[in-house]
Design a protein around this motif. Structure first.
Motif, mmCIF file in Angstrom:
data_model
loop_
_atom_site.group_PDB
_atom_site.id
_atom_site.type_symbol
_atom_site.label_atom_id
_atom_site.label_comp_id
_atom_site.label_asym_id
_atom_site.label_seq_id
_atom_site.Cartn_x
_atom_site.Cartn_y
_atom_site.Cartn_z
ATOM 1 N N TYR A 174 -1.735 -56.065 -68.482
ATOM 2 C CA TYR A 174 -0.472 -55.400 -68.305
ATOM 3 C C TYR A 174 -0.103 -55.363 -69.793
ATOM 4 C CZ TYR A 174 -0.648 -55.465 -63.340
ATOM 5 O OH TYR A 174 -0.834 -55.279 -62.086
ATOM 6 N N TRP A 175 0.333 -54.332 -70.499
ATOM 7 C CA TRP A 175 1.029 -54.140 -71.754
ATOM 8 C C TRP A 175 2.374 -54.140 -71.761
ATOM 9 C CZ3 TRP A 175 -2.571 -54.433 -75.696
ATOM 10 C CH2 TRP A 175 -3.628 -54.101 -75.479
ATOM 11 N N GLY A 176 2.999 -54.934 -72.402
ATOM 12 C CA GLY A 176 4.590 -55.212 -72.615
ATOM 13 C C GLY A 176 5.163 -53.926 -73.014
ATOM 14 N N VAL A 177 6.272 -53.513 -72.442
ATOM 15 C CA VAL A 177 7.158 -52.456 -72.738
ATOM 16 C C VAL A 177 8.617 -52.968 -72.594
ATOM 17 C CG1 VAL A 177 5.501 -50.903 -72.211
ATOM 18 C CG2 VAL A 177 7.078 -51.484 -70.389
ATOM 19 N N ASP A 178 9.478 -52.127 -73.416
ATOM 20 C CA ASP A 178 10.582 -52.516 -73.408
ATOM 21 C C ASP A 178 11.511 -51.652 -72.279
ATOM 22 O OD1 ASP A 178 11.010 -54.318 -75.250
ATOM 23 O OD2 ASP A 178 10.881 -52.727 -76.979
ATOM 24 N N ASN A 179 11.129 -50.461 -71.793
ATOM 25 C CA ASN A 179 11.479 -49.496 -70.890
ATOM 26 C C ASN A 179 10.740 -49.022 -70.104
ATOM 27 O OD1 ASN A 179 12.574 -47.288 -69.370
ATOM 28 N ND2 ASN A 179 14.301 -47.123 -70.910
ATOM 29 N N ILE A 180 10.193 -49.781 -69.035
ATOM 30 C CA ILE A 180 9.146 -49.213 -68.096
ATOM 31 C C ILE A 180 9.269 -47.916 -67.356
ATOM 32 C CG2 ILE A 180 9.963 -50.440 -65.871
ATOM 33 C CD1 ILE A 180 7.038 -51.380 -65.692
ATOM 34 N N ALA A 205 -3.405 -44.933 -63.480
ATOM 35 C CA ALA A 205 -4.964 -44.575 -63.721
ATOM 36 C C ALA A 205 -4.891 -43.966 -65.043
ATOM 37 C CB ALA A 205 -5.558 -44.281 -62.610
ATOM 38 N N ASP A 206 -5.840 -44.254 -65.723
ATOM 39 C CA ASP A 206 -5.863 -43.211 -67.117
ATOM 40 C C ASP A 206 -6.736 -42.102 -66.636
ATOM 41 O OD1 ASP A 206 -8.641 -44.019 -67.255
ATOM 42 O OD2 ASP A 206 -8.397 -45.287 -69.072
ATOM 43 N N PRO A 207 -6.876 -41.130 -67.643
ATOM 44 C CA PRO A 207 -8.002 -39.817 -67.059
ATOM 45 C C PRO A 207 -9.430 -40.122 -66.924
ATOM 46 C CG PRO A 207 -6.298 -39.304 -69.009
ATOM 47 C CD PRO A 207 -6.129 -40.889 -68.866
ATOM 48 N N PHE A 208 -9.554 -41.413 -67.247
ATOM 49 C CA PHE A 208 -11.019 -41.887 -67.232
ATOM 50 C C PHE A 208 -11.373 -42.947 -66.170
ATOM 51 C CE2 PHE A 208 -9.135 -41.435 -71.350
ATOM 52 C CZ PHE A 208 -9.611 -40.175 -71.631
ATOM 53 N N GLY A 209 -10.466 -43.123 -65.354
ATOM 54 C CA GLY A 209 -10.583 -44.117 -64.043
ATOM 55 C C GLY A 209 -10.333 -45.335 -64.198
ATOM 56 N N ASN A 210 -9.570 -45.831 -65.419
ATOM 57 C CA ASN A 210 -9.437 -47.397 -65.619
ATOM 58 C C ASN A 210 -7.744 -47.717 -65.348
ATOM 59 O OD1 ASN A 210 -11.870 -48.541 -66.788
ATOM 60 N ND2 ASN A 210 -11.386 -46.897 -68.477
ATOM 61 N N LEU A 211 -7.493 -48.787 -65.182
ATOM 62 C CA LEU A 211 -5.986 -49.208 -64.792
ATOM 63 C C LEU A 211 -5.535 -49.579 -66.055
ATOM 64 C CD1 LEU A 211 -5.868 -51.064 -61.726
ATOM 65 C CD2 LEU A 211 -5.247 -48.633 -61.823
ATOM 66 N N LEU A 212 -4.189 -48.962 -66.338
ATOM 67 C CA LEU A 212 -3.382 -49.255 -67.635
ATOM 68 C C LEU A 212 -2.203 -49.927 -66.829
ATOM 69 C CD1 LEU A 212 -2.939 -49.357 -70.755
ATOM 70 C CD2 LEU A 212 -1.879 -46.851 -70.135
ATOM 71 N N GLY A 213 -2.011 -51.262 -67.117
ATOM 72 C CA GLY A 213 -0.854 -51.694 -66.520
ATOM 73 C C GLY A 213 0.553 -52.021 -67.552
ATOM 74 N N LEU A 214 1.578 -51.830 -67.015
ATOM 75 C CA LEU A 214 2.681 -51.936 -67.819
ATOM 76 C C LEU A 214 3.609 -53.091 -67.240
ATOM 77 C CD1 LEU A 214 3.663 -48.263 -68.417
ATOM 78 C CD2 LEU A 214 2.135 -49.836 -69.886
#
Length: 122
Positions: free
Chosen positions: A64-70, A101-110
């Motif tokens: 999970y990548w940190g964000v200020d405004n999810i 899900a990125d266009p390549f099939g991986n999960l990108l958590g926020l």
């Protein structure tokens, strides 16, 4: 021995050039390491790595990548071609998470975590 925290997250991709371009747009930065066998991005003191010829998937772990405004980031990244895998969810104490899900099939958590202390990162 002591674990010093997260350093690198690797994503397998089937098309390294397309993935490099997409992640450059998502994170707003070009890779600092760009070779045919690995592409590395420096993201706020951590590394996102792309490895070619891997098997993307959503069944494994998710960083999970940190964000200020999810809300804004989910909308922006979905607009760049990701699909919402798990909608924004409040998990308590003001912390919100989402998975794309990125266009390549991986999960990108926020994650938006108002309790996270950057001073604790080492």
């Amino acid at each position: 021995m002591m674990i010093n925290g997260l350093r690198t997250v690797k994503y397998p991709v089937s098309d390294l050039d397309k993935a490099k371009s997409w992640y450059t747009e998502v994170f707003g930065t070009a890779p600092y390491f760009d070779q045919p066998f690995y592409v590395g991005f420096a993201i706020a003191g951590f590394e996102l790595g792309l490895v070619p010829d891997g098997e993307p998937g959503t069944a494994g772990c998710c960083a999970y990548w940190g964000v200020d405004n999810i809300e804004a980031e989910v909308e922006r990244i979905a607009g760049l071609g990701a699909s919402v895998h798990a909608a924004i969810q409040d998990v308590g104490e003001g912390i919100k998470v989402a998975e794309l899900a990125d266009p390549f099939g991986n999960l990108l958590g926020l994650i938006y975590n108002p309790l996270f202390k950057v001073a604790d990162v080492r």
